[in-house]
Motif scaffolding. Structure first.
Motif, PDB file in Angstrom:
ATOM      1  N   GLU A 112       0.828  -1.207   0.000  1.00 19.38           N
ATOM      2  CA  GLU A 112       0.000   0.000   0.000  1.00 19.38           C
ATOM      3  C   GLU A 112       0.861   1.255   0.000  1.00 19.38           C
ATOM      4  OE1 GLU A 112      -3.305   0.315   2.618  1.00 19.38           O
ATOM      5  OE2 GLU A 112      -3.908  -1.756   2.301  1.00 19.38           O
ATOM      6  N   LYS A 114       3.959   1.469  -1.184  1.00 19.78           N
ATOM      7  CA  LYS A 114       4.545   1.560  -2.530  1.00 19.78           C
ATOM      8  C   LYS A 114       3.539   2.107  -3.527  1.00 19.78           C
ATOM      9  CE  LYS A 114       5.996  -2.672  -2.560  1.00 19.78           C
ATOM     10  NZ  LYS A 114       6.429  -3.983  -2.980  1.00 19.78           N
ATOM     11  N   ASP A 115       2.302   1.583  -3.454  1.00 19.43           N
ATOM     12  CA  ASP A 115       1.264   2.063  -4.367  1.00 19.43           C
ATOM     13  C   ASP A 115       1.027   3.559  -4.176  1.00 19.43           C
ATOM     14  OD1 ASP A 115       1.008  -0.492  -5.353  1.00 19.43           O
ATOM     15  OD2 ASP A 115      -0.844  -0.943  -4.246  1.00 19.43           O
ATOM     16  N   THR A 116       1.024   3.993  -2.926  1.00 19.13           N
ATOM     17  CA  THR A 116       0.823   5.416  -2.629  1.00 19.13           C
ATOM     18  C   THR A 116       1.973   6.239  -3.195  1.00 19.13           C
ATOM     19  OG1 THR A 116      -0.371   4.829  -0.617  1.00 19.13           O
ATOM     20  CG2 THR A 116       0.429   7.084  -0.788  1.00 19.13           C
ATOM     21  N   PHE A 118       3.963   5.381  -5.624  1.00 21.85           N
ATOM     22  CA  PHE A 118       3.930   5.316  -7.085  1.00 21.85           C
ATOM     23  C   PHE A 118       2.784   6.097  -7.697  1.00 21.85           C
ATOM     24  CE2 PHE A 118       7.022   1.940  -6.580  1.00 21.85           C
ATOM     25  CZ  PHE A 118       7.914   2.285  -7.575  1.00 21.85           C
ATOM     26  N   SER A 119       1.849   6.545  -6.868  1.00 20.62           N
ATOM     27  CA  SER A 119       0.793   7.395  -7.400  1.00 20.62           C
ATOM     28  C   SER A 119       1.257   8.842  -7.543  1.00 20.62           C
ATOM     29  CB  SER A 119      -0.450   7.321  -6.504  1.00 20.62           C
ATOM     30  OG  SER A 119      -0.218   7.986  -5.277  1.00 20.62           O
ATOM     31  N   LEU A 120       2.417   9.145  -6.956  1.00 20.72           N
ATOM     32  CA  LEU A 120       2.983  10.490  -7.094  1.00 20.72           C
ATOM     33  C   LEU A 120       3.517  10.691  -8.511  1.00 20.72           C
ATOM     34  CD1 LEU A 120       5.157  10.745  -3.845  1.00 20.72           C
ATOM     35  CD2 LEU A 120       3.032  11.969  -4.311  1.00 20.72           C
ATOM     36  N   LYS A 122       6.244  11.438 -11.351  1.00 21.60           N
ATOM     37  CA  LYS A 122       7.604  10.902 -11.465  1.00 21.60           C
ATOM     38  C   LYS A 122       8.649  11.761 -10.766  1.00 21.60           C
ATOM     39  CE  LYS A 122      11.088  10.271 -14.961  1.00 21.60           C
ATOM     40  NZ  LYS A 122      11.582  11.478 -15.466  1.00 21.60           N
ATOM     41  N   ARG A 125       8.400  10.978  -7.088  1.00 24.06           N
ATOM     42  CA  ARG A 125       8.779   9.586  -6.797  1.00 24.06           C
ATOM     43  C   ARG A 125      10.282   9.442  -6.743  1.00 24.06           C
ATOM     44  NH1 ARG A 125       5.002   7.706 -10.956  1.00 24.06           N
ATOM     45  NH2 ARG A 125       6.825   7.609 -12.287  1.00 24.06           N
ATOM     46  N   ARG A 162       2.074  16.017  -0.407  1.00 25.79           N
ATOM     47  CA  ARG A 162       1.104  15.175  -1.118  1.00 25.79           C
ATOM     48  C   ARG A 162       0.900  13.833  -0.408  1.00 25.79           C
ATOM     49  NH1 ARG A 162       1.043  15.699  -7.467  1.00 25.79           N
ATOM     50  NH2 ARG A 162       1.187  17.943  -7.679  1.00 25.79           N
ATOM     51  N   MET A 166      -2.528  11.363   1.977  1.00 32.62           N
ATOM     52  CA  MET A 166      -2.762  10.050   1.369  1.00 32.62           C
ATOM     53  C   MET A 166      -2.476   8.941   2.390  1.00 32.62           C
ATOM     54  SD  MET A 166      -0.893  10.909  -2.243  1.00 32.62           S
ATOM     55  CE  MET A 166      -1.292   9.491  -3.214  1.00 32.62           C
TER      56      MET A 166
END
Length: 175
Positions: A112, A114-116, A118-120, A122, A125, A162, A166
């Motif tokens: 979760e 990582k997913d969060t 990776f939603s940023l 590039k 990230r 950000r 989240m």
């Protein structure tokens, strides 16, 4: 200069400076095989451009500059950045305690997170990964990404802004 002269020069510089250039490249990329590949590329460039070498400096200096440029190009490349992200993903889900329940929960939480991340976008990230997972300083990140230090600091600050809501929303802050 004919082919045999170029071959002789290349063979001589490879023998005299090869190991030293690999150490130089390794100091940039921190991977022995990648360093060898980059030095090989440097020798190819040397061979192709030996006719233009003016002997204003020593050939060792010229080869060092070529090798450093190869390393910097590699560190800016998409391949390098993707390798770093894969490494991050691979190592994020590792657990500390051996219990099965803890392992499952940590892997789920790690996924979760990582997913969060990776939603940023590039640009955020990259700096988050390099700063928090590679433990690079802002100066080192600026060098790797070839951007100003203040840009790194701004991107880190914005990424944190950000991520904070989240992560709270996903209840990562609960024990």
């Amino acid at each position: 200069m004919d082919k045999s002269e170029k071959d002789d020069i290349l063979e001589k510089v490879m023998i005299e400076h090869g190991n030293e250039l690999v150490r130089l490249a390794f100091s940039y990329v921190k991977d022995k095989e990648t360093a060898k590949d980059l030095v090989q590329n440097s020798f190819i460039k040397c061979y192709k451009n030996i006719d233009s070498f003016r002997y204003d400096s020593q050939i060792k200096t010229w080869l060092s500059r070529i090798t450093i440029n190869e390393c910097k190009d590699y560190l800016r490349s998409r391949n390098y950045k993707m390798e770093r992200i894969k490494y991050f993903i691979k190592n994020t889900a590792r657990t500390v305690l051996p219990s099965t329940e803890k392992t499952v929960l940590d892997k789920y939480k790690g996924k979760e997170i990582k997913d969060t991340i990776f939603s940023l976008p590039k640009v955020y990230r990259e700096v988050v990964y390099l700063y928090y997972y590679d433990s690079l300083t802002t100066e080192e990140i600026a060098d790797v990404l070839d951007i100003p230090v203040n840009t790194v600091k701004t991107r880190l600050r914005r990424a944190k802004q950000r991520l904070k809501p989240m992560l709270k929303e996903a209840k990562f802050n609960e024990g």
